[in-house]
Design a protein around this motif. Structure first.
Motif, PDB file in Angstrom:
ATOM      1  N   TYR A  80     -31.992 -25.457 -33.227  1.00 24.78           N
ATOM      2  CA  TYR A  80     -31.443 -25.859 -31.903  1.00 24.78           C
ATOM      3  C   TYR A  80     -31.641 -27.315 -31.657  1.00 24.78           C
ATOM      4  O   TYR A  80     -32.653 -27.837 -32.069  1.00 24.78           O
ATOM      5  CB  TYR A  80     -32.460 -25.091 -30.926  1.00 24.78           C
ATOM      6  N   THR A  94     -27.743 -24.064 -28.986  1.00 22.83           N
ATOM      7  CA  THR A  94     -27.592 -23.565 -30.501  1.00 22.83           C
ATOM      8  C   THR A  94     -26.784 -24.618 -31.341  1.00 22.83           C
ATOM      9  O   THR A  94     -25.829 -24.736 -31.172  1.00 22.83           O
ATOM     10  CB  THR A  94     -26.931 -22.296 -30.461  1.00 22.83           C
ATOM     11  N   TYR A 154     -25.017 -17.865 -34.371  1.00 27.17           N
ATOM     12  CA  TYR A 154     -25.770 -18.101 -33.434  1.00 27.17           C
ATOM     13  C   TYR A 154     -27.230 -17.164 -33.311  1.00 27.17           C
ATOM     14  O   TYR A 154     -27.240 -16.210 -33.817  1.00 27.17           O
ATOM     15  CB  TYR A 154     -24.925 -17.637 -32.042  1.00 27.17           C
ATOM     16  N   GLN A 174     -22.628 -11.889 -29.918  1.00 31.33           N
ATOM     17  CA  GLN A 174     -23.938 -12.339 -29.649  1.00 31.33           C
ATOM     18  C   GLN A 174     -24.357 -12.543 -28.146  1.00 31.33           C
ATOM     19  O   GLN A 174     -25.493 -12.651 -27.916  1.00 31.33           O
ATOM     20  CB  GLN A 174     -23.604 -13.892 -30.290  1.00 31.33           C
ATOM     21  N   GLY A 221     -27.816 -11.618 -26.470  1.00 35.28           N
ATOM     22  CA  GLY A 221     -28.457 -12.373 -25.679  1.00 35.28           C
ATOM     23  C   GLY A 221     -28.807 -11.843 -24.406  1.00 35.28           C
ATOM     24  O   GLY A 221     -29.833 -12.149 -23.744  1.00 35.28           O
ATOM     25  N   ASN A 248     -31.740  -9.344 -25.135  1.00 37.73           N
ATOM     26  CA  ASN A 248     -32.894 -10.034 -25.145  1.00 37.73           C
ATOM     27  C   ASN A 248     -33.403 -10.707 -23.774  1.00 37.73           C
ATOM     28  O   ASN A 248     -34.683 -10.593 -23.446  1.00 37.73           O
ATOM     29  CB  ASN A 248     -32.561 -11.202 -26.149  1.00 37.73           C
ATOM     30  N   TRP A 264     -23.017 -18.757 -22.029  1.00 37.14           N
ATOM     31  CA  TRP A 264     -22.513 -18.364 -23.306  1.00 37.14           C
ATOM     32  C   TRP A 264     -21.021 -18.888 -23.303  1.00 37.14           C
ATOM     33  O   TRP A 264     -20.224 -18.492 -22.274  1.00 37.14           O
ATOM     34  CB  TRP A 264     -22.413 -16.852 -23.542  1.00 37.14           C
ATOM     35  N   TRP A 272     -30.681 -22.022 -21.555  1.00 39.17           N
ATOM     36  CA  TRP A 272     -30.365 -21.692 -22.886  1.00 39.17           C
ATOM     37  C   TRP A 272     -28.720 -21.596 -23.176  1.00 39.17           C
ATOM     38  O   TRP A 272     -28.018 -20.759 -22.568  1.00 39.17           O
ATOM     39  CB  TRP A 272     -31.139 -20.436 -23.407  1.00 39.17           C
ATOM     40  N   ASN A 281     -25.882 -20.365 -25.367  1.00 38.64           N
ATOM     41  CA  ASN A 281     -25.660 -19.260 -26.611  1.00 38.64           C
ATOM     42  C   ASN A 281     -26.807 -18.781 -27.273  1.00 38.64           C
ATOM     43  O   ASN A 281     -27.015 -18.767 -28.429  1.00 38.64           O
ATOM     44  CB  ASN A 281     -24.700 -20.149 -27.687  1.00 38.64           C
ATOM     45  N   THR A 282     -28.101 -18.861 -26.732  1.00 38.28           N
ATOM     46  CA  THR A 282     -29.062 -18.171 -26.826  1.00 38.28           C
ATOM     47  C   THR A 282     -30.098 -17.721 -25.607  1.00 38.28           C
ATOM     48  O   THR A 282     -29.566 -18.025 -24.462  1.00 38.28           O
ATOM     49  CB  THR A 282     -29.958 -19.002 -27.871  1.00 38.28           C
ATOM     50  N   LYS A 339     -35.938 -18.263 -25.903  1.00 41.28           N
ATOM     51  CA  LYS A 339     -36.511 -19.009 -26.981  1.00 41.28           C
ATOM     52  C   LYS A 339     -37.670 -19.806 -26.418  1.00 41.28           C
ATOM     53  O   LYS A 339     -37.384 -20.446 -25.360  1.00 41.28           O
ATOM     54  CB  LYS A 339     -35.707 -19.950 -27.668  1.00 41.28           C
TER      55      LYS A 339
END
Lengths: 328, 492
Positions: free
Chosen positions: A170, A317, A328, B289, B293, B296, B436, B456, B458-459, B462
């Motif tokens: 990242y 990302t 990803y 993805q 995400g 999550n 996203w 965040w 594209n995730t 974290k």
């Protein structure tokens, strides 16, 4: 500068009943009648305009000898709310301006102020009871303070932000962003240098401000509005109210669209009361800080800048460039 | 692709992690001044495993007198702890980090038992992050003069090395008990403060095991004090006149109460509070993805996460495709025994929290949002809530405005990026957000305009000790993690 005075004090103004003679009042003598000067009506500065208090109220402002100087607007709760609306409206544009642009605008304030130096020296001397030399030192330091903060606009992000080396694929970057609308209780004693020292750091980073001028010495603050209006500072970025600090501060501390409050001009009891009110929407609170021995003359640190900044951290990302392609 | 699921062919055999690695004593005391002691009034409370309602242990319940004793112990320890060379403090923290790593399996199982979260998460997320956090701040302890914080003086000049504040009173929640402890204690000790920490009443055990880690590390007595208890103990700690610093993670309502309590004092305050994070999916997003995400974002830790992506904002043109894929994915989530290594969704932490989630979900239905959950069998004992989606949600709905703190996702839609930003920011919170999109310029532009402390792209969800974490607006103030996290514990 057509309003530049000939000498200290606005000449020709008649003292109000019961008050002593104003400094600089011409002696009535035989011969030609002295010219009557033109008084200035001191007004608020809200949304780039100069309104009177919506309440129609004023209060008497005197110099250190008790001599009448002017009637200043006695702002109401409604004036405070109007100022918040103006500050919120200005926030998007000002916070979205480039840091370079904000720096140029702050520097322009210094330029305009330099040109009106004598006016402010007179106003500060009258308000605080300083000698010409002492007042000049205050005004000069205030001009220099604008220059100092003008230089910070495009540097503070590099000092307090940066990339964070997270353990993963990242790109992680923390950047400071302005908190939003900041209510500022200007210092009570230092009517101009103190005032500039609390306004400049708030707006340097892109916040907008609703400022309550020193209660006893509001005139330099109200005149600063005239400088800001001619300095490319967009209307609403700084809004200046005069009146009873406690009366105006209470609705600002409780206001749900104010993001932060600087309590510089509050005494201990008022500061506590306002901090409690501010908790209702979790405003950022800068408590009254000790003032340097020189009365705001010391070069500031970055604390007044960072007090009204948020840190935004964005994780981008990056994936990996390998046989597997995008990941990803 | 077929939606048919030949269930029997894909049954998982149970794969439980062994409980034998952790030895939970029948009772625990308060940890004050290096000793385990009873509460002054002898009160105790029980902590249960939310997955089974089994009583795990009986824990001494701190009251005002105990908090006072702990603060005095921390005060006594402060003089010598803050006077230690930073390099020595660093070594204590490195020791702690290493011992946590050594005991991570034990602590992971313990945390899963006491909290109800899946072992997969405690093992792969909580514990590694705990150790990393201590390791990270250990390294700061002897480098504080390089951290960019001058020491404030009344003349505005910066001195060489910033000073600690004194005694830190820290109150932490039950959703990441040991990780929140690490976020609080590691920077406090690195900067030379001493600590009184109150863990949540439903999850006191890992903090008490941490006391044992401190013993093994040889940490001087009184530097870390642990006072399990209820809200009254937290309130006493926050209000204690000899506390110099208050750090709280928990609900926004309690955060506001704490802000009122410390008003007018010298106490420095940092707050990590609630959130209603927007997870924004644009039509050019990598949808598979994005689905991962989203899952999550809202089902990690049963959605009991302050930075959860609890509002899904999906661009209208991909709404149907995304929701189909999301629902398909949710049918594969495995809910059940948190100690099973295949479990995705564990237990809700307490009966009280379950009641709150249940009530808010019922409110969502009553207000007209459409509720959906995958077919999902809930265990007969323990506290459980099936993963839940609400569609047809408007910004006025309660489920779009209030933090649910559970596995409940509210789906809203948008047409333009402007609308997405406006909806994302339309909340008094400002903790997290997700974006996203495959288009870099769009991601950067949207990230710039979101009023949230952590974004965040594209995730989601974290975390890293080097990365500052914390909110805008009513999600709190101050940052934990990274260089920024030092500021909360320094006199600057």
């Amino acid at each position: 500068m057509s309003d530049k005075p000939e000498k200290t004090g606005k000449t020709g103004k008649t003292a109000k009943a019961g008050k002593g003679e104003r400094p600089g009042e011409p002696e009535g003598t035989a011969g030609a009648a002295p010219r009557l000067s033109v008084f200035k009506t001191y007004k608020l500065y809200v949304g780039g305009k100069f309104p009177r208090s919506e309440s129609g109220r004023v209060y008497e402002v005197t110099d250190s000898q008790g001599t009448w100087l002017a009637n200043a607007p006695l702002s109401s709760r409604k004036d405070a709310r109007d100022a918040v609306v103006a500050a919120r409206k200005a926030f998007g544009g000002w916070s979205g301006a480039t840091a370079y642009n904000r720096g140029q605008v702050l520097y322009r304030v210094a330029e305009m102020l330099e040109g009106r130096r004598e006016q402010f020296v007179r106003e500060v001397a009258e308000a605080e009871g300083l000698s010409q030399a002492e007042a000049a030192a205050q005004v000069d330091a205030a001009v220099d303070r604008w220059v100092w903060y003008a230089g910070w606009t495009d540097k503070i992000a590099q000092v307090v932000g940066g990339a964070n080396p997270v353990a993963g694929p990242y790109f992680n970057l923390s950047t400071p962003e302005p908190t939003g609308v900041v209510a500022v209780l200007a210092p009570q004693e230092s009517s101009f240098l103190g005032l500039v020292s609390v306004i400049a750091p708030v707006i340097a980073t892109g916040n907008t401000a609703v400022v309550i001028a020193s209660e006893r010495f509001p005139l330099p603050a109200l005149s600063l509005g005239e400088v800001l209006a001619t300095s490319d500072v967009p209307g609403g970025v700084v809004n200046i109210l005069s009146g009873r600090t406690a009366e105006i501060a209470a609705p600002l501390a409780a206001h749900q669209d104010v993001n932060a409050i600087d309590l510089a001009g509050a005494d201990e009891a008022l500061a506590k009361e306002l901090e409690i009110a501010a908790a209702d929407n979790l405003k950022r609170v800068l408590r009254p800080q000790p003032v340097d021995d020189g009365g705001w003359s010391a070069t500031p640190g970055t604390e007044r800048l960072t007090a009204f900044l948020e840190t935004k951290t964005v994780w981008h990302t990056t994936g990996a460039l390998g046989a597997s392609g995008s990941s990803y | 692709m077929s939606m048919e699921k030949p269930a029997s062919a894909f049954e998982y055999a149970p794969a439980p992690e062994s409980r034998a690695v952790v030895d939970i004593a029948p009772s625990y005391g308060l940890f004050i001044d290096g000793e385990f002691t009873e509460a002054a009034d002898g009160r105790v409370f029980k902590t249960v495993a939310p997955a089974t309602e089994e009583v795990l242990s009986e824990v001494a319940q701190a009251g005002e007198a105990d908090v006072d004793r702990a603060v005095r112990a921390a005060r006594r320890a402060f003089a010598s702890w803050s006077a230690l060379p930073g390099s020595e403090r660093a070594k204590y923290l490195f020791r702690i980090a290493r011992i946590v790593q050594e005991r991570s399996r034990e602590l992971a199982v313990l945390e899963t038992l006491d909290n109800g979260k899946p072992i997969k998460e405690t093992r792969d997320s909580d514990l590694p992050l705990v150790a990393a956090h201590f390791f990270y701040y250990a390294g700061w302890a002897d480098k504080l003069e390089h951290a960019g914080f001058g020491r404030r003086t009344t003349n505005g000049h910066s001195g060489a090395s910033p000073r600690p504040l004194g005694v830190a009173g820290q109150v932490i929640p039950w959703n990441f008990p040991l990780l929140m402890l690490a976020w609080k204690i590691a920077p406090a000790l690195a900067t030379g403060n001493t600590v009184v920490l109150k863990p949540a009443e439903t999850t006191p055990l890992s903090a008490l095991f941490f006391a044992d880690v401190c013993r093994q590390a040889g940490l001087p007595k009184g530097v870390v004090n642990i006072v399990p208890g209820y809200g009254d103990a937290g309130a006493a700690l926050v209000a204690h006149p000899d506390v110099d610093k208050v750090a709280f993670t928990g609900s926004t309502a309690v955060g506001k109460e704490i802000a009122r309590t410390v008003a007018g004092t010298r106490k420095k305050l940092t707050l990590e509070l609630g959130g209603k994070g927007a997870n924004i999916v644009f039509d050019d997003a990598p949808l598979d993805q994005a689905v991962e995400g989203i899952v999550n974002g809202i089902f990690f830790n049963q959605g009991q996460v302050c930075c959860a992506g609890s509002r899904l904002l999906v661009q209208e043109s991909v709404q149907d495709e995304l929701l189909d894929a999301l629902k398909r994915r949710l049918t594969t989530l495995r809910l059940g025994d948190p100690l099973d290594k295949n479990t995705d969704i564990g237990a809700i932490n307490s009966a009280e929290q379950l009641a709150r989630i249940t009530a808010l979900a019922e409110r969502g239905e009553a207000e007209g949002a459409e509720r959906w959950s995958p077919a999902c069998e809930l265990p007969s004992t323990g506290y459980w809530f099936a993963p839940t989606l609400f569609t047809g949600v408007t910004q006025a709905h309660t489920v779009a405005r209030e933090e649910i703190f559970g596995p409940v996702l509210s789906v809203l839609t948008f047409r333009t990026p402007d609308e997405a930003v406006a909806k994302a920011n339309n909340t008094p919170y400002g903790l997290s957000a997700g974006i996203w999109s495959e288009k870099g310029s769009r991601v950067l532009a949207v990230a710039n305009r979101l009023r949230a402390g952590v974004v965040w792209s594209n995730t989601f969800n974290k975390f890293d000790p080097t990365s500052p974490f914390g909110g805008y607006k009513e999600s709190g103030s101050g940052r934990e993690g990274g260089r920024h996290g030092l500021e909360a514990y320094l006199d600057v």
